[in-house]
Design a protein around this motif. Structure first.
Motif, PDB file in Angstrom:
ATOM      1  N   HIS A 197       0.829  -1.202   0.000  1.00 26.59           N
ATOM      2  CA  HIS A 197       0.000   0.000   0.000  1.00 26.59           C
ATOM      3  C   HIS A 197       0.861   1.248   0.000  1.00 26.59           C
ATOM      4  O   HIS A 197       0.641   2.177  -0.794  1.00 26.59           O
ATOM      5  N   GLN A 198       1.845   1.299   0.853  1.00 27.70           N
ATOM      6  CA  GLN A 198       2.680   2.490   0.979  1.00 27.70           C
ATOM      7  C   GLN A 198       3.557   2.732  -0.242  1.00 27.70           C
ATOM      8  O   GLN A 198       3.939   3.867  -0.510  1.00 27.70           O
ATOM      9  N   SER A 200       2.556   2.037  -3.324  1.00 28.85           N
ATOM     10  CA  SER A 200       1.723   2.310  -4.494  1.00 28.85           C
ATOM     11  C   SER A 200       1.667   3.807  -4.774  1.00 28.85           C
ATOM     12  O   SER A 200       1.928   4.637  -3.904  1.00 28.85           O
ATOM     13  N   ARG A 201       1.307   4.150  -5.991  1.00 28.82           N
ATOM     14  CA  ARG A 201       1.375   5.552  -6.402  1.00 28.82           C
ATOM     15  C   ARG A 201       0.287   6.388  -5.727  1.00 28.82           C
ATOM     16  O   ARG A 201      -0.800   5.897  -5.421  1.00 28.82           O
ATOM     17  N   LEU A 202       0.598   7.648  -5.526  1.00 30.09           N
ATOM     18  CA  LEU A 202      -0.379   8.589  -5.008  1.00 30.09           C
ATOM     19  C   LEU A 202      -1.404   8.916  -6.094  1.00 30.09           C
ATOM     20  O   LEU A 202      -1.060   9.103  -7.257  1.00 30.09           O
ATOM     21  N   ASP A 205      -3.079  13.099  -2.812  1.00 28.01           N
ATOM     22  CA  ASP A 205      -2.460  13.024  -1.496  1.00 28.01           C
ATOM     23  C   ASP A 205      -3.482  13.292  -0.375  1.00 28.01           C
ATOM     24  O   ASP A 205      -4.202  14.287  -0.430  1.00 28.01           O
ATOM     25  N   ARG A 208      -3.671   6.729  -1.842  1.00 30.63           N
ATOM     26  CA  ARG A 208      -2.872   5.967  -2.781  1.00 30.63           C
ATOM     27  C   ARG A 208      -3.769   5.047  -3.600  1.00 30.63           C
ATOM     28  O   ARG A 208      -4.987   4.987  -3.385  1.00 30.63           O
ATOM     29  N   ASP A 211      -6.295   2.910  -1.930  1.00 33.28           N
ATOM     30  CA  ASP A 211      -7.309   3.621  -1.154  1.00 33.28           C
ATOM     31  C   ASP A 211      -8.517   4.006  -1.996  1.00 33.28           C
ATOM     32  O   ASP A 211      -9.486   4.554  -1.458  1.00 33.28           O
TER      33      ASP A 211
END
Length: 389
Positions: A197-198, A200-202, A205, A208, A211
């Motif tokens: 998850h962290q 992965s691309r934004l 903001d 991501r 999300d």
């Protein structure tokens, strides 16, 4: 006046889910309707009411639906294809039955998002550019021109106020992916980790890739009738025990909990007021009786905000509340056990309503909540329906 015990869900049906499916929206809806009728043991001639969660510009209107599906109806409710109106469509169907305006109402949604992506934000999204805000809270005056922007805006403020991190937010999509792994119909079954998850691309903001909900095609139909008639039908009925309507006003922003401070919202956050607990009172249950919680998870923060809205945890506490698998399989409060919009499919939340029915009938297989008898659908904008077996 109460709906408790008067109306039941007697059939649910879904089309297949996917991306760029060859079927039109009308065809997808027809598959779901046939499945729901078979599930309930009813014929299309039994349907005399429609509650549509679709329509221009994302689909056919009620008259076309009735014509194409060969229905003769005397009651119609139609709303926009947005998660805010899941509950409203279900509630209108229940109220029509309780007041005698209809005897069997079909709640119908059919989505082809992969054909209609221009509606969801970006160039060509005329709805998103309305000056006074469009259906997803977009308002270009504030730079909000896509659905994700509103949720990101609220989450930025929430993180700043409560010192929440993106890694904590990751617990939501990770848990829902774990549910989806147990669901044969889910489109996303591959396990998801916090690190993935962290990395992965934004998108916007702090949101991501994981999300944000899937962009998919599919349909769902839910059939309701009076409780006394439901007892004689094919499946175990699932009763509507309590419900409350959508909230709106200066204290509200559709992608935030009350009083977070977005737009004209005040900033004094408190425990849920009594008006936000009306569904529990109508159902005659306590929050602690709820065995599973279902919500519109178009974006991960909405799960946090809905949990706080209904008092499962205090203001600013949801990011910690969802840690440690609490909302995942086998957790103390499973959330969106089919995988939801984040991992099963985007059917505007109706896949979760169908899942609640399956859970309460004991038909959810490996993802079954043991002894499920009382489940809640509720969103961060305040509407809710409580279902019981």
């Amino acid at each position: 006046m109460t709906i408790n015990g008067k109306v039941a869900i007697v059939g649910v049906g879904m089309s297949r889910f996917g991306r760029h499916l060859p079927d039109s929206q009308l065809a997808l809806g027809a598959h779901a309707l046939r499945a729901a009728l078979d599930d309930a043991g009813l014929d299309r001639g039994d349907i005399d009411g429609l509650s549509l969660h679709m329509g221009w510009p994302l689909g056919a209107d009620y008259d076309r639906i009735a014509e194409v599906y060969g229905l003769e109806v005397g009651y119609v409710h139609q709303s926009w294809t947005h998660g805010r109106f899941v509950t409203g469509a279900l509630q209108h169907a229940a109220m029509a039955i309780a007041t005698g305006m209809a005897s069997v109402v079909a709640c119908v949604t059919a989505i082809s998002f992969t054909r209609e992506r221009h509606i969801l934000g970006g160039p060509g999204d005329h709805e998103g550019m309305r000056e006074q805000g469009a259906t997803h809270g977009e308002n270009p005056v504030f730079g909000l021109t896509s659905p994700a922007a509103g949720a990101a805006f609220a989450m930025q403020r929430y993180m700043a106020l409560h010192r929440v991190t993106g890694a904590q937010l990751a617990a939501v999509p990770v848990a829902l992916r774990a549910h989806a792994a147990l669901n044969p119909q889910a489109l996303m079954k591959k396990p998801l980790t916090v690190d993935q998850h962290q990395a992965s691309r934004l998108i916007v903001d702090p949101l991501r890739l994981y999300d944000c909900s899937l962009i998919t095609d599919g349909a769902a139909v839910v059939l309701l009738t009076a409780a006394d008639r439901a007892r004689d039908l094919k499946r175990k009925p699932v009763h509507i025990a309590g419900m409350q309507g959508i909230r709106s006003g200066r204290s509200e922003f559709i992608f935030a909990p009350p009083n977070l401070g977005i737009n004209q919202q005040p900033t004094a956050r408190t425990a849920p007021p009594e008006r936000d607990l009306a569904a529990y009172r109508m159902a005659g249950v306590a929050r602690s009786d709820i065995q599973g919680f279902y919500t519109y998870d178009a974006f991960s923060p909405l799960v946090l905000f809905a949990l706080e809205r209904f008092g499962f945890c205090g203001p600013g506490e949801a990011a910690e509340f969802v840690q440690g698998g609490r909302i995942g399989p086998g957790g103390a409060l499973p959330v969106n056990t089919s995988g939801g919009l984040l991992s099963e499919a985007h059917v505007c939340g109706w896949n979760s309503i169908c899942e609640m029915v399956r859970q309460l009938r004991g038909e959810a297989g490996p993802r079954q909540i043991p002894g499920a008898a009382l489940l809640q659908w509720g969103t961060c904008w305040g509407d809710s329906v409580i279902l019981r077996s």
